[in-house]
Motif scaffolding. Structure first.
Motif, PDB file in Angstrom:
ATOM      1  N   LEU A   1       1.438   6.030  -7.280  1.00 26.75           N
ATOM      2  CA  LEU A   1       0.376   6.482  -8.029  1.00 26.75           C
ATOM      3  C   LEU A   1      -0.097   7.821  -7.661  1.00 26.75           C
ATOM      4  O   LEU A   1      -1.030   8.343  -8.091  1.00 26.75           O
ATOM      5  CB  LEU A   1      -0.864   5.323  -7.673  1.00 26.75           C
ATOM      6  CG  LEU A   1      -0.705   3.965  -8.177  1.00 26.75           C
ATOM      7  CD1 LEU A   1      -1.722   3.107  -7.523  1.00 26.75           C
ATOM      8  CD2 LEU A   1      -0.389   3.910  -9.697  1.00 26.75           C
ATOM      9  N   TYR A   2       0.656   8.236  -6.602  1.00 25.83           N
ATOM     10  CA  TYR A   2       0.180   9.660  -6.397  1.00 25.83           C
ATOM     11  C   TYR A   2       0.092  10.739  -7.520  1.00 25.83           C
ATOM     12  O   TYR A   2      -0.603  11.720  -7.390  1.00 25.83           O
ATOM     13  CB  TYR A   2       1.296  10.375  -5.118  1.00 25.83           C
ATOM     14  CG  TYR A   2       1.105  11.659  -4.915  1.00 25.83           C
ATOM     15  CD1 TYR A   2       0.088  11.777  -3.774  1.00 25.83           C
ATOM     16  CD2 TYR A   2       1.962  12.717  -5.179  1.00 25.83           C
ATOM     17  CE1 TYR A   2      -0.226  13.106  -3.388  1.00 25.83           C
ATOM     18  CE2 TYR A   2       1.571  14.025  -5.055  1.00 25.83           C
ATOM     19  CZ  TYR A   2       0.855  14.288  -3.956  1.00 25.83           C
ATOM     20  OH  TYR A   2       0.213  15.595  -3.375  1.00 25.83           O
TER      21      TYR A   2
ATOM     22  N   CYS B   1      -5.172   0.139  -4.026  1.00 28.22           N
ATOM     23  CA  CYS B   1      -5.285  -0.122  -2.459  1.00 28.22           C
ATOM     24  C   CYS B   1      -6.459  -1.139  -2.104  1.00 28.22           C
ATOM     25  O   CYS B   1      -6.329  -2.054  -1.390  1.00 28.22           O
ATOM     26  CB  CYS B   1      -5.179   1.122  -1.696  1.00 28.22           C
ATOM     27  SG  CYS B   1      -3.733   1.702  -1.731  1.00 28.22           S
TER      28      CYS B   1
ATOM     29  N   TRP C   1      -6.845   6.313  -8.513  1.00 27.97           N
ATOM     30  CA  TRP C   1      -6.104   5.128  -8.765  1.00 27.97           C
ATOM     31  C   TRP C   1      -5.424   4.650  -7.442  1.00 27.97           C
ATOM     32  O   TRP C   1      -5.319   3.312  -7.269  1.00 27.97           O
ATOM     33  CB  TRP C   1      -4.940   5.545  -9.826  1.00 27.97           C
ATOM     34  CG  TRP C   1      -5.222   5.485 -11.310  1.00 27.97           C
ATOM     35  CD1 TRP C   1      -5.294   6.505 -12.089  1.00 27.97           C
ATOM     36  CD2 TRP C   1      -5.397   4.365 -11.817  1.00 27.97           C
ATOM     37  NE1 TRP C   1      -5.597   6.163 -13.422  1.00 27.97           N
ATOM     38  CE2 TRP C   1      -5.577   4.499 -13.191  1.00 27.97           C
ATOM     39  CE3 TRP C   1      -5.000   2.756 -11.437  1.00 27.97           C
ATOM     40  CZ2 TRP C   1      -5.707   3.688 -14.219  1.00 27.97           C
ATOM     41  CZ3 TRP C   1      -5.572   2.106 -12.471  1.00 27.97           C
ATOM     42  CH2 TRP C   1      -5.820   2.175 -13.807  1.00 27.97           C
ATOM     43  N   ILE C   2      -5.234   5.571  -6.483  1.00 21.82           N
ATOM     44  CA  ILE C   2      -4.617   4.895  -5.336  1.00 21.82           C
ATOM     45  C   ILE C   2      -5.796   4.168  -4.541  1.00 21.82           C
ATOM     46  O   ILE C   2      -5.261   3.009  -4.018  1.00 21.82           O
ATOM     47  CB  ILE C   2      -4.058   6.038  -4.454  1.00 21.82           C
ATOM     48  CG1 ILE C   2      -3.008   6.953  -4.943  1.00 21.82           C
ATOM     49  CG2 ILE C   2      -3.711   5.724  -2.890  1.00 21.82           C
ATOM     50  CD1 ILE C   2      -2.523   8.017  -4.358  1.00 21.82           C
TER      51      ILE C   2
ATOM     52  N   VAL D   1      -5.901  10.486  -6.729  1.00 18.98           N
ATOM     53  CA  VAL D   1      -6.251   9.806  -5.841  1.00 18.98           C
ATOM     54  C   VAL D   1      -7.267   8.394  -6.173  1.00 18.98           C
ATOM     55  O   VAL D   1      -7.224   7.447  -5.486  1.00 18.98           O
ATOM     56  CB  VAL D   1      -7.206  10.674  -4.726  1.00 18.98           C
ATOM     57  CG1 VAL D   1      -7.628   9.793  -3.554  1.00 18.98           C
ATOM     58  CG2 VAL D   1      -6.380  11.831  -4.081  1.00 18.98           C
TER      59      VAL D   1
ATOM     60  N   ALA E   1       2.253   1.634  -3.560  1.00 15.44           N
ATOM     61  CA  ALA E   1       1.155   2.098  -4.212  1.00 15.44           C
ATOM     62  C   ALA E   1       0.968   3.606  -4.088  1.00 15.44           C
ATOM     63  O   ALA E   1       0.649   4.298  -5.267  1.00 15.44           O
ATOM     64  CB  ALA E   1      -0.170   1.416  -3.962  1.00 15.44           C
ATOM     65  N   CYS E   2       0.698   3.990  -2.858  1.00 18.49           N
ATOM     66  CA  CYS E   2       0.619   5.536  -2.671  1.00 18.49           C
ATOM     67  C   CYS E   2       1.807   6.297  -3.421  1.00 18.49           C
ATOM     68  O   CYS E   2       1.557   7.600  -4.054  1.00 18.49           O
ATOM     69  CB  CYS E   2       0.407   5.759  -1.137  1.00 18.49           C
ATOM     70  SG  CYS E   2      -1.006   4.923  -0.463  1.00 18.49           S
TER      71      CYS E   2
ATOM     72  N   ILE F   1       0.894  -1.154  -0.054  1.00 16.00           N
ATOM     73  CA  ILE F   1      -0.054   0.122  -0.160  1.00 16.00           C
ATOM     74  C   ILE F   1       0.920   1.441   0.052  1.00 16.00           C
ATOM     75  O   ILE F   1       0.715   2.254  -0.535  1.00 16.00           O
ATOM     76  CB  ILE F   1      -0.984   0.226   1.224  1.00 16.00           C
ATOM     77  CG1 ILE F   1      -2.092  -0.975   1.091  1.00 16.00           C
ATOM     78  CG2 ILE F   1      -1.732   1.309   1.181  1.00 16.00           C
ATOM     79  CD1 ILE F   1      -2.971  -1.290   2.079  1.00 16.00           C
TER      80      ILE F   1
END
Length: 218
Positions: free
Chosen positions: A111-112, A123, A118-119, A116, A107-108, A104
């Motif tokens: 994908l930032y 997640c 996509w995050i 949001v 990914a954050c 997670i």
């Protein structure tokens, strides 16, 4: 007399439940493997956005795939030996939870720049995979314990093994305690008096002669 029109029993529903139970194991394992692959592919796609050459592009897909494969191995590794009974918070559950948090966090960070939405989506996918993972692992542990319990001979062997292992650990701890007590009971070594040097001996001799002369004059 059996009532064929009993509305409390639905034979079609009962057959559907049996059919569902027969396909759920394959379905759950298939979904788990799918979440592993999809998570790795998604992370690889977004990692390639910043890849400077073809080598980094290939690594962007290989690294997430290797991480997900290693995750599955760590989670289900102890199921290779049914006699290795796992507790409620087994190593597999701890490994799955830690790797979920790391995934997670990755990914954050990756994908930032893409928003949001996509995050949240990625997640959520990872969280669903973790829930399936834990459910399969707990059912596997329960099934292993039931299998051992039904075979009384194997159950007695496993029980004797863990009893002997516990006795061995207590014996080893007892040896360490006995050694500590023996060390404490030993007499403390006496401190050796330092031997006077040659100069100190001569000085003591002169002081003795001087004392004798003073006493004679007195």
């Amino acid at each position: 007399m059996k009532d064929s029109n009993n509305t409390l029993i639905n034979d079609d529903f009962s057959r559907s439940i049996k059919r569902l139970r027969s396909i759920l194991p394959r379905l759950s394992f298939g979904l788990l493997i799918a979440t592993y692959l999809i998570s790795a592919i998604i992370m690889g796609i977004f990692h390639t956005q910043n890849a400077p050459n073809i080598g980094f592009t290939i690594a962007a897909f290989l690294v997430p795939l290797a991480i997900q494969a290693g995750r599955g191995t760590l989670v289900f590794f102890f199921q290779l030996n049914p006699a290795h009974i796992q507790g409620r918070f087994s190593f597999g559950i701890i490994a799955a939870t830690v790797l979920l948090l790391l995934s997670i966090a990755e990914a954050c960070l990756v994908l930032y720049p893409f928003g949001v939405s996509w995050i949240v989506s990625v997640c959520t996918l990872m969280l669903i995979g973790w829930v399936i993972e834990i459910m399969i692992l707990r059912e596997t542990i329960f099934s292993t314990q039931m299998e051992l319990f039904q075979d009384q001979e194997r159950w007695q062997q496993v029980r004797q093994f863990y009893t002997a292992k516990n006795d061995l650990n207590n014996f080893i701890k007892g040896i360490g305690t006995e050694q500590d007590e023996e060390i404490k009971s030993l007499p403390e070594p006496k401190e050796e008096q330092p031997q006077p040097s040659k100069e100190e001996k001569e000085l003591a001799k002169h002081l003795s002669e001087l004392k004798g002369l003073l006493e004679g004059n007195a």
